[in-house]
Design an enzyme around this catalytic site. Structure first.
Site, mmCIF file in Angstrom:
data_model
loop_
_atom_site.group_PDB
_atom_site.id
_atom_site.type_symbol
_atom_site.label_atom_id
_atom_site.label_comp_id
_atom_site.label_asym_id
_atom_site.label_seq_id
_atom_site.Cartn_x
_atom_site.Cartn_y
_atom_site.Cartn_z
ATOM 1 N N LYS A 4 0.845 -1.210 0.000
ATOM 2 C CA LYS A 4 0.000 0.000 0.000
ATOM 3 C C LYS A 4 0.874 1.252 0.000
ATOM 4 C CE LYS A 4 -0.418 -0.029 5.043
ATOM 5 N NZ LYS A 4 -1.263 -0.540 6.152
ATOM 6 N N ARG A 36 -11.678 0.442 14.006
ATOM 7 C CA ARG A 36 -11.611 0.973 12.643
ATOM 8 C C ARG A 36 -12.570 0.120 11.829
ATOM 9 N NH1 ARG A 36 -5.650 1.398 10.005
ATOM 10 N NH2 ARG A 36 -6.236 -0.580 9.096
ATOM 11 N N TYR A 64 14.805 31.197 4.308
ATOM 12 C CA TYR A 64 13.676 32.010 4.758
ATOM 13 C C TYR A 64 13.690 32.188 6.266
ATOM 14 C CZ TYR A 64 11.702 31.024 0.133
ATOM 15 O OH TYR A 64 11.486 30.910 -1.212
HETATM 16 C C1 LIG Z 1 -0.650 -1.466 6.931
HETATM 17 C C2 LIG Z 1 -1.263 -2.741 7.308
HETATM 18 C C3 LIG Z 1 -0.458 -3.876 7.533
HETATM 19 C C4 LIG Z 1 1.056 -3.803 7.534
HETATM 20 O O1 LIG Z 1 1.510 -3.100 8.665
HETATM 21 P P1 LIG Z 1 3.085 -2.962 8.971
HETATM 22 O O2 LIG Z 1 3.125 -2.447 10.357
HETATM 23 O O3 LIG Z 1 3.608 -1.984 7.983
HETATM 24 O O4 LIG Z 1 3.675 -4.303 8.791
HETATM 25 C C5 LIG Z 1 -1.093 -5.067 7.768
HETATM 26 N N1 LIG Z 1 -2.444 -5.162 7.794
HETATM 27 C C6 LIG Z 1 -3.237 -4.092 7.601
HETATM 28 C C7 LIG Z 1 -4.710 -4.261 7.640
HETATM 29 C C8 LIG Z 1 -2.685 -2.850 7.362
HETATM 30 O O5 LIG Z 1 -3.473 -1.792 7.184
#
Ligand SMILES: *Cc1c(COP(=O)(O)O)cnc(C)c1O
Length: 398
Positions: A48, A149, A288
């Site tokens: 992701k 969530r 700046y």
């Molecule tokens: C982002 C995510 C992961 C991975 O998490 P990490 O801490 O980066 O390994 C796994 N499962 C879900 C549902 C996530 O949103």
């Protein structure tokens, strides 16, 4: 790696770029295979957020070959993975969208053989479009075991069962998952353990109505590393496959649980050729707000990179970059498209040097954790916010 080697990579474009180290990915995958053990859970990679800012296009070929499942947030990313597989002739990997999906997208994903997370009752709205399209979608039921969530709480499970039975011709239940709330910020896993118990009781009920065993998954990086009971059928590893620890606490926990700390290798480097190098006299201001004033004659390099590219403004007067293996402090404010660094004794006027904003140069390194500490955030945010426009190059150095 000799810093001289870096100089060879300065090409004609005077713009920062990212390097993705394929050998480091392979190393991190091997670490997880070892942690999970032979015949252990499957290893899923989370791609992701443009592969945690590393670049989906650069990372996909590497992760695709080495891991068993792929997780993305956005439907379009899942479709891009399928398109890449079709183009290259790579075998289709099990692929799951763990983010929000609209009804039209559900149809496209079903046709592409992509699984989707069912996290609330609105999936009932996918049924009609799926039926009209004459296709079925595989779903994984998300259980909210304590994150608050997406997902069905235990109290909502009957509603999930109703949705699934009324959409039986269009939705096929394939897996069941949950996500931990508090595995990274602690060195004991009492809350995660509670979540696991909630999840297990949910799985029992769900498998009872499904009439078969489903793919169970819960662990992200931290849990996969420090809570063996959470590994189940498959782990969903993001940050640590990119060679970063989820937190300081997770490092300590891993040491406690495993006795020996697994070595994760950072996959990403961020480099930037200088736009110019020049001398400023004692007393000159930089940037700046004039927050820096040279206390001596100072050689500065202006780097064509700034907060637009994902170099946080909070790094102003705080970070350093590496040039020729030496630490060079950031002088004054980080600007939208410029950073000024002190290269006194390192570079000469008119010279073009290559600065490393993140990664290793010679004996020195700047880690995502360093940048996160200086910018009062976490390594996840540092890498995930790297500009989508930055060129990503795949290298293989280990
Ligand atoms: C982002 C995510 C992961 C991975 O998490 P990490 O801490 O980066 O390994 C796994 N499962 C879900 C549902 C996530 O949103």
């Amino acid at each position: 790696m000799a810093s001289g080697g870096l100089e060879d990579r300065v090409d004609s474009a005077i713009a920062s770029y990212l390097e993705v180290d394929a050998a480091a990915v392979a190393h991190n995958v091997a670490v997880f295979r070892e942690v999970l053990g032979p015949g252990g859970p499957a290893l899923g990679c989370v791609l992701k957020a443009d592969a945690y800012g590393h670049g989906l296009a650069a990372c996909l070929p590497v992760f695709h070959e080495l891991t068993d499942r792929i997780y993305v947030i956005r439907p379009e990313d899942a479709l891009a993975v399928r398109a890449w597989e079709a183009e290259t002739g790579a075998r289709r990997r099990p692929l799951l969208v763990i983010g929000a999906v609209g009804a039209g997208e559900a149809v496209l994903l079903a046709r592409a053989g992509v699984d989707v997370v069912m996290g609330d009752r609105s999936v009932a709205g996918w049924s009609e479009p799926l039926r009209s399209a004459g296709t079925r979608l595989s779903v994984h039921l998300h259980i909210d075991s304590g994150l608050g969530r997406e997902g069905f709480t235990l109290d909502e499970l009957d509603a999930a069962a109703e949705v699934l039975s009324s959409c039986g011709d269009t939705l096929e239940l394939r897996g069941v998952l949950t996500h931990f709330a508090d595995t990274e910020d602690v060195t004991e896993q009492a809350y995660a353990q509670q979540q696991l118990e909630v999840f297990e009781s949910a799985v029992e009920r769900v498998e009872a109505w499904a009439g078969r065993r489903l793919e169970r998954h819960a662990a992200a990086s931290a849990a996969a590393l420090v809570l063996p009971g959470s590994r189940l059928d498959v782990v969903r590893v993001g940050i640590s496959l990119y060679g970063l620890w989820p937190s300081r606490e997770s490092r300590i926990s891993a040491l406690l649980v495993r006795k020996e700390l697994p070595e994760l290798r950072p996959v990403l480097s961020w480099r930037c050729p200088s736009q110019l190098v020049k001398a400023l006299p004692e007393g000159a201001f930089v940037g700046y707000g004039r927050t820096h004033r040279c206390t001596r004659a100072t050689m500065v390099a202006v780097l064509p990179v700034g907060y637009f590219d994902g170099y946080p403004r909070l790094l102003s007067n705080r970070a350093h970059v590496l040039v020729l293996g030496r630490r060079c402090p950031v002088l004054g404010r980080v600007m939208m498209n410029h950073v000024v660094v002190d290269v006194t004794g390192v570079a000469r006027p008119g010279e073009r040097v290559l600065a490393t904003l993140l990664g290793r140069d010679g004996e020195e390194s700047v880690t995502a954790d360093d940048l996160a500490d200086w910018a009062q955030t976490i390594n996840y945010e540092i890498v995930a916010r790297l500009g989508a426009h930055l060129p990503r190059r795949t290298i293989s150095e280990g």
